[in-house]
Design a protein around this motif. Structure first.
Motif, PDB file in Angstrom:
ATOM      1  N   LEU A 188      -8.501  -2.592   3.892  1.00  0.00           N
ATOM      2  CA  LEU A 188      -7.045  -2.563   3.925  1.00  0.00           C
ATOM      3  C   LEU A 188      -6.520  -2.930   5.314  1.00  0.00           C
ATOM      4  O   LEU A 188      -5.545  -3.680   5.439  1.00  0.00           O
ATOM      5  N   PRO A 221      -0.475   6.008   1.999  1.00  0.00           N
ATOM      6  CA  PRO A 221      -1.901   6.095   2.373  1.00  0.00           C
ATOM      7  C   PRO A 221      -2.269   7.444   2.984  1.00  0.00           C
ATOM      8  O   PRO A 221      -1.576   7.975   3.841  1.00  0.00           O
ATOM      9  N   LEU A 280       0.868  -1.176   0.000  1.00  0.00           N
ATOM     10  CA  LEU A 280       0.000   0.000   0.000  1.00  0.00           C
ATOM     11  C   LEU A 280       0.904   1.225   0.000  1.00  0.00           C
ATOM     12  O   LEU A 280       1.712   1.401   0.914  1.00  0.00           O
TER      13      LEU A 280
END
Length: 251
Positions: free
Chosen positions: A33, A10, A7
């Motif tokens: 997530l 973020p 990821l």
């Protein structure tokens, strides 16, 4: 790649710079997530730099503290210290020479603000806020790394909007002048990103950093002028400049 996830940068909850909010919102709900991070030890987070629209302390605090977090090996340890204060225990610094982690080879281009993620099948250039044209040794290394892959396996992610206040918060410009200067700067940013993608042989381009709008009381024109540029807008510039890349739409 398989069960491995990264990821990148973020940003969900925290206003950046006091007035920026993510617009449009994330296409994947953050709950999924966080659940994925809790259930999969091969879930990773990559943080390119310490701006609040790339490092959301409030959102990151919701993730398990044993999640692997990958950052460039900066001489300044500000990002490292900030992540440590949130509580993360497994912070991995990626040098310019590259580092292997699970199925990934990760390289940082410190003086170009770029990270790359190489897997056995794909290559991703995470250019985040860097929209400047890439030259010299950085371009040579990128081309060397991407040469292992066919163009359809290479993705270039780049900024497609302004990340500063000029000319929009300056008083000595008319609104028309602000609009003209702003649009000219944005078009230049997008053009350079598309050109960089072409240079490294990427088939795909992702309109990445810049999904935001400024909300300032009694300044509605800022929301209109500074909000993110759509994928269709980026694609029009690509067509005009005769770029080879295909602009992806993840929304």
């Amino acid at each position: 790649e398989g069960e491995n996830f990264i990821l990148t940068d973020p940003w969900f909850e925290k206003p950046a710079f006091g007035s920026w909010f993510p617009v449009p919102p994330m296409s994947v709900h953050p709950v999924y997530l966080i659940a994925l991070a809790k259930s999969n030890p091969k879930f990773n987070i990559a943080i390119s730099h310490g701006h609040d629209d790339h490092l959301d302390d409030d959102f990151l605090s919701l993730f398990p503290k044993d999640t692997n977090v990958i950052v460039p090996e900066y001489k300044s340890k500000g990002v490292l210290s900030r992540l440590s204060r949130i509580g993360f225990k497994n912070i991995i610094e990626a040098p310019t020479s590259g580092i292997s982690h699970n199925c990934f080879k990760i390289r940082s281009y410190i003086n170009a603000s770029i990270m790359t993620f190489e897997t056995p099948e794909n290559f991703i250039v995470h250019a985040n806020d860097n929209w400047q044209r890439i030259y010299g040794s950085n371009l040579s290394q990128l081309k060397k790394d991407t040469s292992k892959f066919t163009e359809d396996k290479i993705l270039y992610m780049s900024q497609c909007n302004l990340a500063d206040g000029w000319p929009n918060i300056y008083k000595n410009y008319s609104e028309q002048e602000k609009t003209e200067i702003h649009n000219s700067r944005v078009d230049n940013i997008i053009s350079n990103g598309l050109l960089n993608a072409d240079k490294v042989g990427a088939k795909y381009f992702l309109n990445y950093a810049g999904y935001a709008a400024a909300f300032v009381k009694d300044k509605n024109e800022l929301k209109t002028r500074t909000s993110f540029k759509t994928n269709s807008y980026v694609a029009k510039i690509s067509h005009k400049n005769k770029n080879k890349v295909k602009v992806l739409d993840m929304i």
